[in-house]
Design a protein around this motif. Structure first.
Motif, PDB file in Angstrom:
ATOM      1  N   ASP A  56       0.872  -1.192   0.000  1.00 23.44           N
ATOM      2  CA  ASP A  56       0.000   0.000   0.000  1.00 23.44           C
ATOM      3  C   ASP A  56       0.900   1.230   0.000  1.00 23.44           C
ATOM      4  OD1 ASP A  56      -0.599  -0.804   3.421  1.00 23.44           O
ATOM      5  OD2 ASP A  56       0.762   0.774   2.675  1.00 23.44           O
ATOM      6  N   ARG A  57       0.295   2.421  -0.010  1.00 20.25           N
ATOM      7  CA  ARG A  57       1.070   3.664  -0.185  1.00 20.25           C
ATOM      8  C   ARG A  57       2.041   3.877   0.967  1.00 20.25           C
ATOM      9  NH1 ARG A  57       0.001   7.649  -3.412  1.00 20.25           N
ATOM     10  NH2 ARG A  57       0.373   9.236  -1.838  1.00 20.25           N
ATOM     11  N   ARG A  58       1.710   3.315   2.138  1.00 21.06           N
ATOM     12  CA  ARG A  58       2.567   3.562   3.295  1.00 21.06           C
ATOM     13  C   ARG A  58       3.718   2.558   3.369  1.00 21.06           C
ATOM     14  NH1 ARG A  58       1.310   2.683   7.849  1.00 21.06           N
ATOM     15  NH2 ARG A  58      -0.438   1.314   7.379  1.00 21.06           N
ATOM     16  N   GLU A  59       3.416   1.306   3.043  1.00 15.90           N
ATOM     17  CA  GLU A  59       4.463   0.275   3.223  1.00 15.90           C
ATOM     18  C   GLU A  59       4.287  -0.861   2.230  1.00 15.90           C
ATOM     19  OE1 GLU A  59       4.282  -1.850   6.937  1.00 15.90           O
ATOM     20  OE2 GLU A  59       6.466  -2.179   6.976  1.00 15.90           O
ATOM     21  N   VAL A  60       5.418  -1.339   1.749  1.00 13.84           N
ATOM     22  CA  VAL A  60       5.419  -2.561   0.919  1.00 13.84           C
ATOM     23  C   VAL A  60       6.310  -3.565   1.649  1.00 13.84           C
ATOM     24  CG1 VAL A  60       6.120  -3.567  -1.291  1.00 13.84           C
ATOM     25  CG2 VAL A  60       5.058  -1.283  -1.231  1.00 13.84           C
ATOM     26  N   ILE A  61       5.759  -4.733   1.923  1.00 12.61           N
ATOM     27  CA  ILE A  61       6.550  -5.777   2.591  1.00 12.61           C
ATOM     28  C   ILE A  61       6.821  -6.899   1.590  1.00 12.61           C
ATOM     29  CG2 ILE A  61       6.635  -7.474   4.462  1.00 12.61           C
ATOM     30  CD1 ILE A  61       4.849  -5.647   6.107  1.00 12.61           C
ATOM     31  N   VAL A  62       8.089  -7.260   1.467  1.00 12.79           N
ATOM     32  CA  VAL A  62       8.448  -8.338   0.526  1.00 12.79           C
ATOM     33  C   VAL A  62       9.202  -9.419   1.269  1.00 12.79           C
ATOM     34  CG1 VAL A  62       8.581  -6.748  -1.435  1.00 12.79           C
ATOM     35  CG2 VAL A  62      10.651  -7.254  -0.124  1.00 12.79           C
ATOM     36  N   GLU A  63       9.128 -10.616   0.730  1.00 13.37           N
ATOM     37  CA  GLU A  63       9.957 -11.693   1.293  1.00 13.37           C
ATOM     38  C   GLU A  63      10.972 -12.108   0.236  1.00 13.37           C
ATOM     39  OE1 GLU A  63       8.099 -15.434   2.043  1.00 13.37           O
ATOM     40  OE2 GLU A  63       6.930 -15.400   0.165  1.00 13.37           O
ATOM     41  N   THR A  64      12.172 -12.429   0.700  1.00 11.46           N
ATOM     42  CA  THR A  64      13.220 -12.749  -0.284  1.00 11.46           C
ATOM     43  C   THR A  64      13.045 -14.201  -0.749  1.00 11.46           C
ATOM     44  OG1 THR A  64      14.662 -13.345   1.548  1.00 11.46           O
ATOM     45  CG2 THR A  64      14.942 -11.154   0.638  1.00 11.46           C
ATOM     46  N   LEU A  65      13.159 -14.366  -2.060  1.00  9.55           N
ATOM     47  CA  LEU A  65      13.039 -15.706  -2.653  1.00  9.55           C
ATOM     48  C   LEU A  65      14.429 -16.238  -3.021  1.00  9.55           C
ATOM     49  CD1 LEU A  65      10.043 -14.990  -5.102  1.00  9.55           C
ATOM     50  CD2 LEU A  65       9.949 -15.997  -2.789  1.00  9.55           C
ATOM     51  N   GLU A  66      15.278 -15.299  -3.493  1.00  8.76           N
ATOM     52  CA  GLU A  66      16.589 -15.757  -4.009  1.00  8.76           C
ATOM     53  C   GLU A  66      17.558 -14.577  -3.955  1.00  8.76           C
ATOM     54  OE1 GLU A  66      18.372 -16.899  -8.460  1.00  8.76           O
ATOM     55  OE2 GLU A  66      16.289 -16.300  -8.187  1.00  8.76           O
ATOM     56  N   LYS A  67      18.808 -14.860  -3.558  1.00 11.78           N
ATOM     57  CA  LYS A  67      19.842 -13.802  -3.570  1.00 11.78           C
ATOM     58  C   LYS A  67      20.792 -14.134  -4.712  1.00 11.78           C
ATOM     59  CE  LYS A  67      23.289 -11.433  -0.774  1.00 11.78           C
ATOM     60  NZ  LYS A  67      24.003 -11.300   0.495  1.00 11.78           N
ATOM     61  N   PHE A  68      21.132 -13.125  -5.530  1.00 13.41           N
ATOM     62  CA  PHE A  68      22.077 -13.400  -6.614  1.00 13.41           C
ATOM     63  C   PHE A  68      22.923 -12.155  -6.880  1.00 13.41           C
ATOM     64  CE2 PHE A  68      19.714 -11.070  -9.929  1.00 13.41           C
ATOM     65  CZ  PHE A  68      18.433 -10.987  -9.349  1.00 13.41           C
ATOM     66  N   THR A  69      24.082 -12.409  -7.482  1.00 14.62           N
ATOM     67  CA  THR A  69      24.901 -11.238  -7.816  1.00 14.62           C
ATOM     68  C   THR A  69      24.501 -10.823  -9.233  1.00 14.62           C
ATOM     69  OG1 THR A  69      26.570 -12.819  -8.524  1.00 14.62           O
ATOM     70  CG2 THR A  69      26.975 -11.684  -6.437  1.00 14.62           C
ATOM     71  N   CYS A  70      24.110  -9.579  -9.331  1.00 12.46           N
ATOM     72  CA  CYS A  70      23.723  -9.113 -10.669  1.00 12.46           C
ATOM     73  C   CYS A  70      24.879  -8.281 -11.198  1.00 12.46           C
ATOM     74  CB  CYS A  70      22.454  -8.288 -10.615  1.00 12.46           C
ATOM     75  SG  CYS A  70      22.362  -7.164  -9.227  1.00 12.46           S
ATOM     76  N   ASP A  71      25.548  -8.826 -12.204  1.00 11.01           N
ATOM     77  CA  ASP A  71      26.682  -8.054 -12.699  1.00 11.01           C
ATOM     78  C   ASP A  71      26.390  -7.517 -14.095  1.00 11.01           C
ATOM     79  OD1 ASP A  71      30.186  -8.542 -13.535  1.00 11.01           O
ATOM     80  OD2 ASP A  71      28.929  -6.780 -13.153  1.00 11.01           O
ATOM     81  N   THR A  72      25.825  -6.351 -14.121  1.00  8.50           N
ATOM     82  CA  THR A  72      25.552  -5.726 -15.429  1.00  8.50           C
ATOM     83  C   THR A  72      26.567  -4.602 -15.668  1.00  8.50           C
ATOM     84  OG1 THR A  72      24.092  -4.213 -14.267  1.00  8.50           O
ATOM     85  CG2 THR A  72      23.059  -6.157 -15.273  1.00  8.50           C
ATOM     86  N   GLU A  73      27.583  -4.594 -14.814  1.00  7.64           N
ATOM     87  CA  GLU A  73      28.521  -3.472 -14.869  1.00  7.64           C
ATOM     88  C   GLU A  73      29.494  -3.548 -16.042  1.00  7.64           C
ATOM     89  OE1 GLU A  73      26.571  -1.572 -12.570  1.00  7.64           O
ATOM     90  OE2 GLU A  73      28.527  -0.662 -12.910  1.00  7.64           O
ATOM     91  N   SER A  74      29.964  -2.382 -16.448  1.00  2.00           N
ATOM     92  CA  SER A  74      31.013  -2.319 -17.479  1.00  2.00           C
ATOM     93  C   SER A  74      32.321  -2.803 -16.851  1.00  2.00           C
ATOM     94  CB  SER A  74      31.182  -0.869 -17.953  1.00  2.00           C
ATOM     95  OG  SER A  74      32.371  -0.759 -18.720  1.00  2.00           O
ATOM     96  N   PRO A  75      33.079  -3.643 -17.536  1.00  2.96           N
ATOM     97  CA  PRO A  75      34.372  -4.068 -16.994  1.00  2.96           C
ATOM     98  C   PRO A  75      35.412  -2.939 -17.028  1.00  2.96           C
ATOM     99  CG  PRO A  75      34.074  -4.982 -19.188  1.00  2.96           C
ATOM    100  CD  PRO A  75      32.814  -4.273 -18.848  1.00  2.96           C
ATOM    101  N   ILE A  76      35.076  -1.838 -17.681  1.00  2.65           N
ATOM    102  CA  ILE A  76      36.053  -0.730 -17.766  1.00  2.65           C
ATOM    103  C   ILE A  76      35.659   0.314 -16.728  1.00  2.65           C
ATOM    104  CG2 ILE A  76      37.111   0.965 -19.327  1.00  2.65           C
ATOM    105  CD1 ILE A  76      35.556  -0.775 -21.556  1.00  2.65           C
ATOM    106  N   ASP A  77      36.558   0.548 -15.781  1.00  2.00           N
ATOM    107  CA  ASP A  77      36.237   1.544 -14.740  1.00  2.00           C
ATOM    108  C   ASP A  77      36.510   2.944 -15.279  1.00  2.00           C
ATOM    109  OD1 ASP A  77      37.241  -0.383 -11.807  1.00  2.00           O
ATOM    110  OD2 ASP A  77      35.463  -0.361 -13.099  1.00  2.00           O
ATOM    111  N   ILE A  78      35.456   3.587 -15.724  1.00  2.00           N
ATOM    112  CA  ILE A  78      35.617   4.950 -16.241  1.00  2.00           C
ATOM    113  C   ILE A  78      35.275   5.958 -15.139  1.00  2.00           C
ATOM    114  CG2 ILE A  78      34.757   6.652 -17.905  1.00  2.00           C
ATOM    115  CD1 ILE A  78      34.375   4.424 -19.905  1.00  2.00           C
ATOM    116  N   PHE A  79      36.188   6.899 -14.920  1.00  2.41           N
ATOM    117  CA  PHE A  79      35.970   7.987 -13.968  1.00  2.41           C
ATOM    118  C   PHE A  79      35.833   9.259 -14.800  1.00  2.41           C
ATOM    119  CE2 PHE A  79      37.412   5.708 -10.084  1.00  2.41           C
ATOM    120  CZ  PHE A  79      37.925   4.574 -10.692  1.00  2.41           C
ATOM    121  N   LEU A  80      34.715   9.933 -14.676  1.00  2.00           N
ATOM    122  CA  LEU A  80      34.500  11.157 -15.452  1.00  2.00           C
ATOM    123  C   LEU A  80      34.709  12.375 -14.564  1.00  2.00           C
ATOM    124  CD1 LEU A  80      33.457  12.744 -17.986  1.00  2.00           C
ATOM    125  CD2 LEU A  80      31.171  12.586 -16.944  1.00  2.00           C
ATOM    126  N   ALA A  81      35.670  13.222 -14.983  1.00  2.00           N
ATOM    127  CA  ALA A  81      35.845  14.516 -14.305  1.00  2.00           C
ATOM    128  C   ALA A  81      35.204  15.540 -15.238  1.00  2.00           C
ATOM    129  CB  ALA A  81      37.320  14.823 -14.085  1.00  2.00           C
TER     130      ALA A  81
END
Ligand code: SAM
Length: 268
Positions: A56-81
């Motif tokens: 509901d608008r005040r609270e959403v309660i969820v239960e965990t079904l599965e924990k996984f590592t989601c790696d959608t990251e770029s393998p290139i560590d780009i730092f933008l200045a």
């Protein structure tokens, strides 16, 4: 499946209670209801597949079904200045480079910055959180507090003193082609050509995703001064061109990151 960012402190196996703005967003905007599934990510590479027990608008309660590592990251560590930009332009740069996969963003005050200070860092950090959620990233890039150009160069140089400083400063009045600049970085660092590196990169990034930190310096609306470019060059930055046309800073930032990722094989 909808995704929501929850700081690691609030994530615990079993049940999670989501309140406030996130509860309103899930129940009213995404109309999530009991029984629906939801991905919860902590911004540090951990993801949970969960099922909604109550919504509901005040609270959403969820239960965990599965924990996984989601790696959608770029393998290139780009730092933008990025030279501080006025108005919405900085918001846009931060949103787009987050979608692209940048790892850290340093707002930089340069000689020609029209802004010498800003109170928008909290806003920018909110944009990175939302943009990471939307783009399905597993981490949220760090937005630093604004710093002066010289302090930024010192930070980068000290942080990776062990690695040859791998940086490109984008300068519309000179510089080598970006493909040549990337070639210089990879050959300088490993002795391999960009093609070899392309292959090596894929192997090395599986073995060591942080194998390629690259720093990109983009100026503000008024550009870098010649002196700033010279100082960066003396610290090992390669003066790089994005072609004959002068791009807006926001266009330059997005193009530079996309080209670096493509040339190093991240965007396929
Ligand atoms: N000096 C420019 C002018 O006369 O309009 C303004 C700088 S441009 C709007 C903002 C930044 O984008 C520059 O500091 C540079 O980092 C980058 N940039 C834009 N066009 C570029 C190009 N053709 N090559 C390299 N960098 C470029």
């Amino acid at each position: 499946m909808p995704r929501i960012f929850i700081p690691i402190t609030s994530i615990k196996e079993g049940q999670i209670s989501i309140t406030g703005e996130k509860a309103r967003y899930l129940s009213s905007v995404l109309r999530c209801k009991k029984g629906d599934e939801l991905i919860v990510f902590d911004g540090r590479g951990n993801c949970l597949r969960t099922k909604i027990l109550r919504s509901d608008r005040r609270e959403v309660i969820v239960e965990t079904l599965e924990k996984f590592t989601c790696d959608t990251e770029s393998p290139i560590d780009i730092f933008l200045a990025q030279g501080l930009l006025k108005g919405e332009k900085m918001d846009m740069v931060i949103q787009k480079v987050t979608e692209l996969g940048v790892k850290e963003i340093i707002p930089v005050i340069t000689e020609r910055s029209q802004l010498r200070e800003t109170k928008k860092v909290a806003r920018w950090r909110k944009i990175t959180g939302e943009s990471s959620r939307q783009s399905g990233r597993s981490i949220i890039p760090l937005v630093h507090e604004p710093m002066y150009f010289s302090d930024c160069l010192s930070l980068l140089a000290t942080r990776h003193a062990s690695l040859s400083l791998k940086g490109l400063i984008f300068y519309e009045e000179g510089g080598i082609k970006i493909s040549e600049a990337i070639q210089k970085i990879t050959i300088h660092d490993t002795g391999y050509t960009i093609q070899d590196k392309y292959i090596m990169h894929h192997v090395s990034c599986i073995l060591n995703p942080a194998s390629l930190p690259i720093y990109l310096l983009i100026g503000p609306e008024g550009g870098f001064t010649r002196e700033e470019v010279t100082i960066a060059e003396e610290k090992g930055f390669i003066v790089t061109s994005l072609g004959k046309r002068i791009l807006r800073a926001e266009t330059a930032a997005i193009s530079a990151i996309t080209l670096v990722q493509f040339l190093l094989g991240d965007l396929g």
